[in-house]
Design an enzyme around this catalytic site. Structure first.
Site, PDB file in Angstrom:
ATOM      1  N   ARG A 163     -17.786  24.027 -19.275  1.00  0.00           N
ATOM      2  CA  ARG A 163     -17.411  23.641 -19.353  1.00  0.00           C
ATOM      3  C   ARG A 163     -16.973  22.536 -20.263  1.00  0.00           C
ATOM      4  O   ARG A 163     -17.969  22.096 -20.931  1.00  0.00           O
ATOM      5  CB  ARG A 163     -16.127  22.688 -17.584  1.00  0.00           C
ATOM      6  CG  ARG A 163     -16.635  23.855 -16.925  1.00  0.00           C
ATOM      7  CD  ARG A 163     -16.013  23.169 -15.223  1.00  0.00           C
ATOM      8  NE  ARG A 163     -16.221  24.268 -14.216  1.00  0.00           N
ATOM      9  CZ  ARG A 163     -17.215  24.289 -13.652  1.00  0.00           C
ATOM     10  NH1 ARG A 163     -18.412  23.777 -13.597  1.00  0.00           N
ATOM     11  NH2 ARG A 163     -17.145  25.444 -12.466  1.00  0.00           N
ATOM     12  N   LYS A 173     -18.680  20.661 -11.055  1.00  0.00           N
ATOM     13  CA  LYS A 173     -17.603  20.468 -10.391  1.00  0.00           C
ATOM     14  C   LYS A 173     -18.007  20.781  -8.405  1.00  0.00           C
ATOM     15  O   LYS A 173     -19.077  21.464  -7.773  1.00  0.00           O
ATOM     16  CB  LYS A 173     -16.938  21.904 -10.241  1.00  0.00           C
ATOM     17  CG  LYS A 173     -15.413  21.403  -9.587  1.00  0.00           C
ATOM     18  CD  LYS A 173     -14.426  22.540 -10.500  1.00  0.00           C
ATOM     19  CE  LYS A 173     -13.171  23.034  -9.999  1.00  0.00           C
ATOM     20  NZ  LYS A 173     -11.980  24.034 -10.487  1.00  0.00           N
TER      21      LYS A 173
END
Length: 213
Positions: free
Chosen positions: A149, A174
């Site tokens: 990411r 996350k």
């Protein structure tokens, strides 16, 4: 009216503290909320109104409408919190800026040649002490080779890189989890060359280089 005594800045601190106590980090949201409070106070506002929320959300004028919508949504959440402790607070209607960001139906896939050109261009970036070109070239290479990411490589530390077993440790991602990301052998050489550059970089020069971005 507690908020009337605390002011918008006190409400900002209180709202963020309440959310963070539940485990939310709110790094970006915290910065955006601070900007809104500064804007509102500089405009003479002591509580949230639809007009002040809309004026802030629609900045900058050249931004995408979806960005305006997201900004107003953030203010609406803050206004709902403030309305519980200051009845003067106006929660803006949800349909003032109805724009929504829509993801493309299919992602854009970079060809190998385009990735190589991007990395080569990064290596030619101007730099005071030489850190910027290596940083961006390594960063783009990691994106291409690992699929991490966008913000994950930015938080990597030296101890997260294991070039012996070809694995990166991505921490606190996350949902607060950590995971291992395998490294392709082609990433070893750039990663090794980056380490000495960062290690020997004088601290003051490194801060100057990064702050000049």
């Amino acid at each position: 009216m507690l908020l009337a005594r605390l002011g918008l800045r006190g409400g900002e601190v209180s709202a963020l503290a309440a959310r963070r106590a539940l485990g939310h980090k709110l790094l970006l949201l915290g910065r955006l909320l601070q900007r809104f409070v500064v804007f509102a106070e500089s405009s003479g506002a002591t509580f949230i109104t639809t007009e002040i929320a809309l004026a802030w959300a629609m900045q900058p004028a050249e931004a995408q409408p979806a960005q305006w919508t997201n900004g107003l949504a953030m203010v609406r959440r803050f206004a709902r919190y403030c309305s519980a402790i200051d009845p003067r607070t106006v929660v803006p209607p949800p349909d003032l800026l109805p724009h929504r960001y829509r993801r493309p139906s299919s992602p854009y896939i970079y060809r190998d040649e385009a990735i190589i050109r991007l990395i080569d261009a990064a290596k030619r970036l101007p730099s005071t002490v030489g850190l910027r070109p290596q940083t961006y070239a390594t960063l783009f290479g990691l994106y291409a080779a690992t699929g991490m990411r966008c913000n994950e490589p930015l938080r990597l530390d030296r101890d997260d890189t294991d070039l012996v077993d070809s694995v990166l440790t991505v921490r606190d991602t996350k949902f607060g989890k950590s995971r291992y990301v395998p490294l392709h052998p082609s990433t070893h050489r750039p990663s090794r060359s980056m380490r000495p550059a960062v290690t020997v970089m004088p601290e003051s020069a490194e801060r100057h280089e990064i702050s000049s971005e």
